[in-house]
Scaffold this motif. Structure first.
Motif, PDB file in Angstrom:
ATOM      1  N   VAL A  27       0.776  -1.270  -0.661  1.00 48.87           N
ATOM      2  CA  VAL A  27       0.731  -0.247   0.151  1.00 48.87           C
ATOM      3  C   VAL A  27       0.768   1.208   0.159  1.00 48.87           C
ATOM      4  O   VAL A  27       1.272   1.302   1.166  1.00 48.87           O
ATOM      5  N   PHE A  28       0.906   2.122  -0.614  1.00 48.02           N
ATOM      6  CA  PHE A  28       1.831   3.189  -1.153  1.00 48.02           C
ATOM      7  C   PHE A  28       1.201   4.397  -1.831  1.00 48.02           C
ATOM      8  O   PHE A  28      -0.807   4.219  -1.629  1.00 48.02           O
ATOM      9  N   GLN A  61       4.036  12.095  -8.202  1.00 43.77           N
ATOM     10  CA  GLN A  61       3.621  12.075 -10.304  1.00 43.77           C
ATOM     11  C   GLN A  61       2.438  10.950 -10.366  1.00 43.77           C
ATOM     12  O   GLN A  61       2.021  10.946 -11.354  1.00 43.77           O
ATOM     13  N   SER A  62       2.253  10.815  -9.590  1.00 40.42           N
ATOM     14  CA  SER A  62       0.792   9.638  -9.646  1.00 40.42           C
ATOM     15  C   SER A  62       0.713   8.597 -10.673  1.00 40.42           C
ATOM     16  O   SER A  62       0.494   8.550 -11.446  1.00 40.42           O
ATOM     17  N   ARG A  63       1.931   7.970 -10.942  1.00 41.98           N
ATOM     18  CA  ARG A  63       2.206   7.179 -11.982  1.00 41.98           C
ATOM     19  C   ARG A  63       2.810   6.081 -11.788  1.00 41.98           C
ATOM     20  O   ARG A  63       4.167   5.936 -11.403  1.00 41.98           O
ATOM     21  N   TYR A  97      -3.366   6.162  -2.868  1.00 44.53           N
ATOM     22  CA  TYR A  97      -3.421   5.336  -2.615  1.00 44.53           C
ATOM     23  C   TYR A  97      -3.176   4.930  -4.322  1.00 44.53           C
ATOM     24  O   TYR A  97      -3.362   4.492  -4.304  1.00 44.53           O
ATOM     25  N   LEU A  98      -2.203   3.603  -3.348  1.00 43.92           N
ATOM     26  CA  LEU A  98      -1.946   2.702  -4.775  1.00 43.92           C
ATOM     27  C   LEU A  98      -1.503   0.944  -4.116  1.00 43.92           C
ATOM     28  O   LEU A  98      -0.813   0.775  -3.478  1.00 43.92           O
ATOM     29  N   GLU A 130      -3.955  -1.241  -8.353  1.00 43.45           N
ATOM     30  CA  GLU A 130      -4.643  -0.496  -7.684  1.00 43.45           C
ATOM     31  C   GLU A 130      -4.999   1.257  -7.572  1.00 43.45           C
ATOM     32  O   GLU A 130      -4.326   1.059  -6.355  1.00 43.45           O
ATOM     33  N   PRO A 131      -5.063   1.702  -8.081  1.00 48.40           N
ATOM     34  CA  PRO A 131      -5.456   3.128  -7.234  1.00 48.40           C
ATOM     35  C   PRO A 131      -6.672   3.939  -6.745  1.00 48.40           C
ATOM     36  O   PRO A 131      -7.884   3.123  -7.647  1.00 48.40           O
ATOM     37  N   TRP A 132      -6.184   4.042  -5.786  1.00 47.34           N
ATOM     38  CA  TRP A 132      -7.481   4.180  -4.587  1.00 47.34           C
ATOM     39  C   TRP A 132      -7.339   5.704  -3.833  1.00 47.34           C
ATOM     40  O   TRP A 132      -6.694   6.407  -3.868  1.00 47.34           O
TER      41      TRP A 132
END
Length: 295
Positions: free
Chosen positions: A211-212, A217-219, A240-241, A256-258
């Motif tokens: 869980v990041f 840069q959201s990439r 979160y990712l 998973e983008p959260w």
């Protein structure tokens, strides 16, 4: 009865099921990038997570409108969504609250899920509208799982894959217990001043889910280091990712983008106090989107 809808442009073709508004296939130049739901590992492919990500403590919480009773990842993934708009490169689904949803989640909402392609990427857009007369709290996210190895990467193993970030950083992830509850007071640093995190079944199994928070840069790209094939996700609306796989033998990785995450030990237990909760006033609407680019 559920209905499959196919959208296409250029090299990208996607198929979405009205049951759960779930992405069922994502091909680029004919190669299948999306996990195909082998039930011996994990039967789903890319569920929509709403109005929670992950789980609540004991599957319940108290809210301003009364008790909330939600299983892992909420209710959108188990409901039939109606199709409200469709074209060759795009389709929009809709899920409205009803008596059954209010028994579990005592709020009124409309969830629209739009999938569209420009020929090189697939965009997945969430639009949530508060159709009630009280504030609407929620978190949400995507859960696309990708085949490992990727198309064009025959012979690659799971350990040949890595997460490649936009710039070097030093992320830490929370400890997650056997019930899925996060402990942000116990963090593990995964790497230091690096862009690349080598993946392994053992690494993900040890942490349950990676869980990041605040990914640069959201990439991120999931890349086969030998073939250089993979997928890149851009998710500027998500903080979160999650990175997960089902077992030490499963041939897929979910990226998973959260907006939000599972309940944590340092939270009050009140639904509105969950991390990154979005709250909409009556009549308000929020839109969040991420893209997947196969290569």
């Amino acid at each position: 009865m559920s209905e499959l809808t196919r959208i296409s442009r250029g090299d990208i073709t996607a198929t979405i099921d009205s049951m759960g508004a779930q992405l069922m296939s994502l091909t680029c130049a004919g190669g299948e990038y999306l996990w195909q739901g082998d039930p011996s590992f994990w039967p789903r492919r890319a569920p929509v997570l709403f109005p929670i990500v992950g789980c609540l403590k004991n599957d319940e919480a108290m809210s301003a409108q009364g008790p909330v009773h939600l299983k892992r990842h909420g209710i959108a993934r188990t409901r039939e969504h109606s199709i409200v708009e469709r074209s060759e490169p795009s389709v929009t689904f809709q899920l409205d609250s009803d008596e059954a949803t209010r028994e579990l989640y005592p709020f009124d909402f409309r969830l629209n899920m739009t999938y569209s392609t420009d020929g090189t990427s697939l965009a997945q857009r969430f639009a949530v509208t508060n159709t009630g007369d009280v504030d609407l709290p929620f978190t949400l996210g995507g859960h696309p799982a990708f085949n490992v190895p990727m198309p064009g990467a025959a012979g690659e193993a799971f350990d040949d894959y890595a997460l490649v970030f936009a710039k070097a950083w030093s992320p830490s992830v929370p400890v997650i217990d056997e019930k899925g509850i996060h402990d942000f007071d116990r963090m593990t640093q995964l790497m230091k001043d690096s862009r690349e995190l080598a993946l392994s079944h053992e690494l993900i199994d040890r942490h349950a889910t990676l869980v990041f928070h605040d990914v640069p840069q959201s990439r991120v790209a999931l890349v086969g280091k030998r073939s250089n094939h993979g997928v890149e996700l851009e998710f500027p609306d998500f903080d979160y990712l999650g990175v997960w796989t089902a077992s030490t033998e499963a041939p897929f990785v979910a990226v998973e983008p959260w907006h939000g995450c599972a309940s944590a030990y340092d939270e009050s237990g009140r639904f509105e106090d969950k991390r990154s909760t979005i709250t909409l006033a009556p009549g308000e609407r929020a839109e969040l989107a991420f893209t997947v680019t196969p290569f």
